[in-house]
Design a protein around this motif. Structure first.
Motif, short mmCIF file in Angstrom:
data_model
loop_
_atom_site.label_atom_id
_atom_site.label_comp_id
_atom_site.label_asym_id
_atom_site.label_seq_id
_atom_site.Cartn_x
_atom_site.Cartn_y
_atom_site.Cartn_z
N GLU A 113 0.03 112.45 -2.71
CA GLU A 113 0.11 113.40 -1.60
C GLU A 113 1.27 113.06 -0.67
OE1 GLU A 113 -3.82 113.39 0.10
OE2 GLU A 113 -4.68 114.24 -1.73
N SER A 132 4.04 111.36 -1.38
CA SER A 132 5.35 111.44 -2.05
C SER A 132 5.60 112.80 -2.70
CB SER A 132 5.45 110.36 -3.12
OG SER A 132 4.50 110.60 -4.14
N ASP A 133 4.55 113.60 -2.83
CA ASP A 133 4.60 114.89 -3.53
C ASP A 133 4.90 114.70 -5.02
OD1 ASP A 133 4.07 117.60 -3.32
OD2 ASP A 133 6.18 118.14 -3.07
N ASP A 134 4.52 113.54 -5.57
CA ASP A 134 4.71 113.23 -6.98
C ASP A 134 3.37 113.32 -7.70
OD1 ASP A 134 5.13 112.21 -9.52
OD2 ASP A 134 6.07 110.36 -8.84
N PHE A 135 3.14 114.47 -8.31
CA PHE A 135 1.89 114.72 -9.03
C PHE A 135 2.11 114.70 -10.54
CE2 PHE A 135 1.21 116.37 -4.80
CZ PHE A 135 -0.06 115.90 -4.49
#
Length: 149
Positions: A37, A39-42
């Protein structure tokens, strides 16, 4: 092994090559979710077991930069501590980290440049005896303490 300085951070004149600090952090589902959440790395290799089980890792792995961030925590809170500013970082990742692993991050003062107030740190991360990552950081360190008001 050093402890946090009573003031919150070491000044340049208090540092010595060879000083070492460590931090242990358990990798949990909650940590991975919060890091994704933030880092916006999903990437599904971190978030989706069904997807990750079909990769070379044969299951989910933690974000590499999640483990690397524990070194940043060491720099900002223990060695050198409050007032240290990151200028550069190199990293190499050697092994994956999984939910349930405990990462031991270690920073060691490798060099001190008194003219520029910069310190070079050797940065390492381990799970058990396995080196999972390593690199080098350059940080600027305060020369003197601020007067208390």
């Amino acid at each position: 092994m050093i402890e946090p300085h009573s003031s919150g951070g070491y000044i340049l004149e208090e540092l010595v090559v060879g000083m070492v600090a460590e931090k242990r952090v358990a990798i949990t589902e909650e940590r991975i979710q919060k890091f994704a959440e933030a880092s916006d790395d999903f990437n599904p290799v971190h978030m989706d077991e069904a997807f990750a089980s079909k990769t070379a890792y044969r299951g989910r792995i933690a974000h590499g930069l999640l483990s690397a961030s524990f070194g940043s925590a060491l720099v900002g809170t223990i060695l050198p501590g409050a007032g240290a500013i990151y200028l550069a970082q190199t990293l190499a990742f050697h092994r994956p980290v999984r939910i349930g692993d405990v990462v031991v991050s270690r920073v060691t003062i490798a060099a001190i440049d008194e003219v520029s107030a910069r310190v070079t740190l050797r940065c390492e991360g381990f799970v058990g005896d396995d080196l999972i990552m390593d690199g080098e950081a350059t940080v600027r360190v305060p020369r003197r303490r601020r007067a208390k008001t």
